[in-house]
Scaffold this active site. Structure first.
Site, PDB file in Angstrom:
ATOM      1  N   GLY A 165     -57.931  20.428  48.391  1.00  0.00           N
ATOM      2  CA  GLY A 165     -58.123  19.444  49.094  1.00  0.00           C
ATOM      3  C   GLY A 165     -56.910  18.171  48.990  1.00  0.00           C
ATOM      4  O   GLY A 165     -55.763  18.849  48.668  1.00  0.00           O
ATOM      5  N   CYS A 166     -57.030  17.083  48.681  1.00  0.00           N
ATOM      6  CA  CYS A 166     -56.007  15.876  48.750  1.00  0.00           C
ATOM      7  C   CYS A 166     -55.285  16.404  47.568  1.00  0.00           C
ATOM      8  O   CYS A 166     -55.747  16.444  46.385  1.00  0.00           O
ATOM      9  CB  CYS A 166     -56.624  14.616  48.395  1.00  0.00           C
ATOM     10  SG  CYS A 166     -55.379  13.436  48.369  1.00  0.00           S
ATOM     11  N   PHE A 167     -54.018  16.498  47.634  1.00  0.00           N
ATOM     12  CA  PHE A 167     -52.976  17.041  46.630  1.00  0.00           C
ATOM     13  C   PHE A 167     -52.861  15.822  45.399  1.00  0.00           C
ATOM     14  O   PHE A 167     -52.572  15.977  44.409  1.00  0.00           O
ATOM     15  CB  PHE A 167     -51.557  17.589  46.814  1.00  0.00           C
ATOM     16  CG  PHE A 167     -50.954  16.879  47.829  1.00  0.00           C
ATOM     17  CD1 PHE A 167     -50.849  15.479  47.944  1.00  0.00           C
ATOM     18  CD2 PHE A 167     -50.246  17.688  48.760  1.00  0.00           C
ATOM     19  CE1 PHE A 167     -50.206  14.763  48.968  1.00  0.00           C
ATOM     20  CE2 PHE A 167     -49.315  17.053  49.672  1.00  0.00           C
ATOM     21  CZ  PHE A 167     -49.266  15.663  49.717  1.00  0.00           C
ATOM     22  N   TRP A 168     -53.115  14.533  45.969  1.00  0.00           N
ATOM     23  CA  TRP A 168     -53.259  13.610  44.856  1.00  0.00           C
ATOM     24  C   TRP A 168     -53.922  13.673  43.761  1.00  0.00           C
ATOM     25  O   TRP A 168     -53.865  13.443  42.682  1.00  0.00           O
ATOM     26  CB  TRP A 168     -53.399  12.025  45.543  1.00  0.00           C
ATOM     27  CG  TRP A 168     -52.514  11.771  46.662  1.00  0.00           C
ATOM     28  CD1 TRP A 168     -51.312  12.042  47.087  1.00  0.00           C
ATOM     29  CD2 TRP A 168     -52.764  10.813  47.687  1.00  0.00           C
ATOM     30  NE1 TRP A 168     -50.622  11.231  47.933  1.00  0.00           N
ATOM     31  CE2 TRP A 168     -51.692  10.628  48.420  1.00  0.00           C
ATOM     32  CE3 TRP A 168     -53.906   9.890  48.037  1.00  0.00           C
ATOM     33  CZ2 TRP A 168     -51.687   9.729  49.456  1.00  0.00           C
ATOM     34  CZ3 TRP A 168     -53.707   8.838  49.018  1.00  0.00           C
ATOM     35  CH2 TRP A 168     -52.667   8.798  49.683  1.00  0.00           C
ATOM     36  N   CYS A 169     -55.160  14.113  44.142  1.00  0.00           N
ATOM     37  CA  CYS A 169     -56.271  14.284  43.268  1.00  0.00           C
ATOM     38  C   CYS A 169     -56.170  15.592  42.135  1.00  0.00           C
ATOM     39  O   CYS A 169     -57.119  15.767  41.388  1.00  0.00           O
ATOM     40  CB  CYS A 169     -57.596  14.318  43.790  1.00  0.00           C
ATOM     41  SG  CYS A 169     -58.034  12.764  44.600  1.00  0.00           S
TER      42      CYS A 169
END
EC number: 1.8.4.11
Length: 171
Positions: free
Chosen positions: A9-13
Site C-alpha cells: 500500500g502507501c509506501f509512507w507507512c
C-alpha cells in the site's frame, strides 16, 4: 548486504516498521514493475503504469535474516486484499513481495504458505510473490515522509484503517 523489496500500500507507512531494526542499512521508497522507465508519483498514482509503491530495504542477512523481514512484513498488510490496501485503492497499492534471489523466493513462498495454514484469515491470501525488476526511487519528498511530516503521517495511519486492521488480526 542484500536487498528486499515489499509493496504494502502507501509506501509512507511501510518504512517505520523496518527502520529501527538491527542490520537494516537503508530504506528507500519507490516504484517497481510497470511499463515506463523512471516513473513519477503523478504517473504511478493514476494506476495506469503498472508500477506498485514499494520500499526497498538494504539489510545485512547475518544480522537480520530475510525471514525476520518477512515476519515484519505480513502484519503491515491485509494479505487478502487484491485491490489495494486499506483506503488506498488501485493496482499501484496492491501488496507484493518482490524477491531478489531464489533463496528469498523460497522463503517468501514458505512464509505465505504458513500464513495460509494458520487460519488467521477466512479469505484466501492473495499477496503476490514475484521477481524483483528495476527499482525506481520515489521523489525526495516521499523519502522519510513520516519524519518530515509527522502529523500528516500519523493522520494517514489513523484514518487509513491500517492500524485498526493490524490490531484486529495481528495482536
Amino acid at each position: 548486504m542484500e536487498k528486499a523489496t515489499f509493496a504494502g500500500g502507501c509506501f509512507w507507512c511501510m518504512v517505520s516498521p523496518f527502520e529501527e531494526q538491527p542490520g537494516i542499512h537503508g530504506i528507500i521508497s519507490g516504484y517497481m514493475g510497470g511499463t515506463i522507465a523512471d516513473p513519477t508519483y503523478e504517473q504511478v498514482k493514476t494506476g495506469t503504469t503498472g508500477h506498485q509503491e514499494v520500499v526497498q530495504i538494504t539489510f545485512d542477512p547475518a544480522v537480520f535474516p530475510y525471514e525476520k523481514l518477512l515476519e515484519l512484513y505480513w502484519p503491515q498488510i491485509d494479505p487478502t486484499d487484491d485491490e489495494g490496501q486499506y483506503i488506498d485503492r488501485g493496482s499501484q497499492y496492491r501488496a507484493a513481495i518482490f524477491y531478489h534471489n531464489e533463496e528469498q523466493h523460497r522463503l517468501a513462498l514458505r512464509s505465505k504458505e504458513a500464513l495460509e495454514r494458520s487460519g488467521r484469515f477466512d479469505k484466501p491470501i492473495v499477496t503476490e510473490i514475484k521477481p524483483a525488476v528495476e527499482f525506481f526511487p520515489a521523489e525526495e519528498y516521499h523519502q522519510d515522509y513520516h519524519r518530515k511530516n509527522p502529523a500528516a503521517y500519523k493522520e494517514e495511519r489513523m484514518t487509513s484503517g491500517r492500524d485498526a486492521f493490524g490490531a484486529r488480526y495481528w495482536k
